[in-house]
Design an enzyme around this catalytic site. Structure first.
Site, PDB file in Angstrom:
ATOM      1  CB  THR A  61      14.229   6.124 -21.380  1.00 31.30           C
ATOM      2  OG1 THR A  61      15.113   7.081 -20.806  1.00 31.30           O
ATOM      3  CG2 THR A  61      14.025   7.018 -22.770  1.00 31.30           C
ATOM      4  N   GLY A  82      22.696  -1.827 -20.553  1.00 30.64           N
ATOM      5  CA  GLY A  82      23.599  -3.188 -21.000  1.00 30.64           C
ATOM      6  C   GLY A  82      23.255  -4.697 -20.336  1.00 30.64           C
ATOM      7  CB  ALA A  83      22.721  -4.989 -16.514  1.00 26.99           C
ATOM      8  CG  ASN A 130      14.493   1.901 -19.195  1.00 31.31           C
ATOM      9  OD1 ASN A 130      15.263   1.797 -18.155  1.00 31.31           O
ATOM     10  ND2 ASN A 130      14.911   2.792 -20.358  1.00 31.31           N
ATOM     11  CE  LYS A 151      29.959  -6.082 -18.821  1.00 38.60           C
ATOM     12  NZ  LYS A 151      28.791  -6.512 -18.034  1.00 38.60           N
ATOM     13  CB  THR A 171      33.716  -4.900 -16.052  1.00 36.76           C
ATOM     14  OG1 THR A 171      32.900  -4.425 -15.432  1.00 36.76           O
ATOM     15  CG2 THR A 171      35.042  -4.036 -15.748  1.00 36.76           C
TER      16      THR A 171
END
Ligand code: NDP
Length: 267
Positions: A152, A129-130, A150, A65, A61
């Site tokens: 950014t 990442g998710a 997003n 990752k 986690t």
């Protein structure tokens, strides 16, 4: 016996040992599953020591990752597309890397919540990442289109371009979200960690299913969705349990029953 673990930093909060203990009981598979705090910058060494001590598999986690992706000798299609690994299986001298986050979200949506994605318009908030982990499994369900918004903008645009070969994607900044009908909004931002709400027009939630990957609390995103006429508002607990079930199956070949575990943890 499967000697398993989860590596992270921090790790104290992890529900994985509890979830896997229930899966082991259900399926009659003998496992040992521990929480392992890996020092930042020392993940690879700690993982190798665990394997030397007989480790047969592990979860990874935040924030390891990507390093787990780097140490894998072979990658599944999901791990390859995500560029990140949350599950490793030790197979002889080889480490096989998988990413079960997206499978977990998919199973929660389809099997537990009865939501089909085929022909739907999806909006993902966040490009970290998710978000990377969930895009391919979502596109494989043939949505009409998948938008990534997003804070950014450049990160959303490059993520959308990267996944364009798998389906119809587009990326833009949060300020460009148009309040045109969206069927499903997935909050894959980490805004809730700071008790914040991504800047999304209120009308976007109207008639949409709103899913927050965060679990363990009612987030500002969930409150916003409720207040703006979302038809369903869900947190990420089901995804957490489903990604764990997919990891368990990857290691042991046995598929646990997830619904009872989701209900138990939601108490
Ligand atoms: P990352 O740090 O990789 O990415 C964070 C993302 O959130 C970035 O896109 C960032 O935008 C955006 N963001 C952060 N704060 C705000 C804000 N205030 N407003 C708008 N956007 C914001 O995190 P992860 O992708 O790894 O994790 C995201 C969330 O998903 C976490 O809450 C995590 O707990 C959850 N998660 C849940 C899982 C489950 O099983 N249920 C599995 C995996 C993750 P920018 O690029 O502009 O910085």
């Amino acid at each position: 016996m499967h000697k398993l673990a989860v590596f992270g930093n921090p790790i104290e909060h992890s529900l994985s040992p509890k979830i896997h203990a229930i899966f082991a009981q259900q399926t009659g598979v003998y496992i040992e599953y521990s929480k392992q705090l890996a020092p930042i910058g020392d993940f690879k060494q700690v993982a190798q020591d665990f394997i030397k001590q007989g480790g047969t598999g592990f979860n990874i986690t935040v924030p390891f990752k990507i390093q787990a992706f780097e140490i894998a000798d072979e990658l599944t299609k999901n791990a390859q597309a995500a560029g990140a690994v949350n599950t490793i299986k030790v197979q002889g001298a080889k480490l096989i890397g998988e990413n079960t986050d997206g499978i977990g979200l998919m199973r929660d949506l389809s099997a537990n919540l009865g939501v089909s994605l085929q022909g739907k318009t999806l909006l993902i908030i966040g490009a970290g990442g998710a978000a990377r982990g969930i895009i391919l499994p979502l596109l494989e369900q043939n949505p009409k289109r998948l938008m990534i918004a997003n804070r950014t903008a450049s990160k959303a645009i490059s993520l959308a371009n990267e996944f364009a070969k798998y389906g119809k994607t587009c990326g833009f900044g949060l300020e460009k979200i148009k309040p045109s009908p969206v069927d499903i909004i997935i909050n894959a931002s980490s805004a809730a960690l700071n008790n914040e709400m991504p800047n999304i027009p209120d009308e976007t939630a109207n008639g949409a299913i709103c899913y927050d990957l965060m679990y363990g609390k009612t987030t500002k995103f969930m409150q916003w969705a409720q207040a703006n006429n979302a038809i369903k508002v869900v947190d990420g607990l089901g995804m957490l349990v489903e990604q764990a079930a997919a990891s368990f199956e990857f290691w042991t070949g046995k598929r646990p029953m997830t619904m009872a575990v989701i209900k138990e943890l939601a108490k």
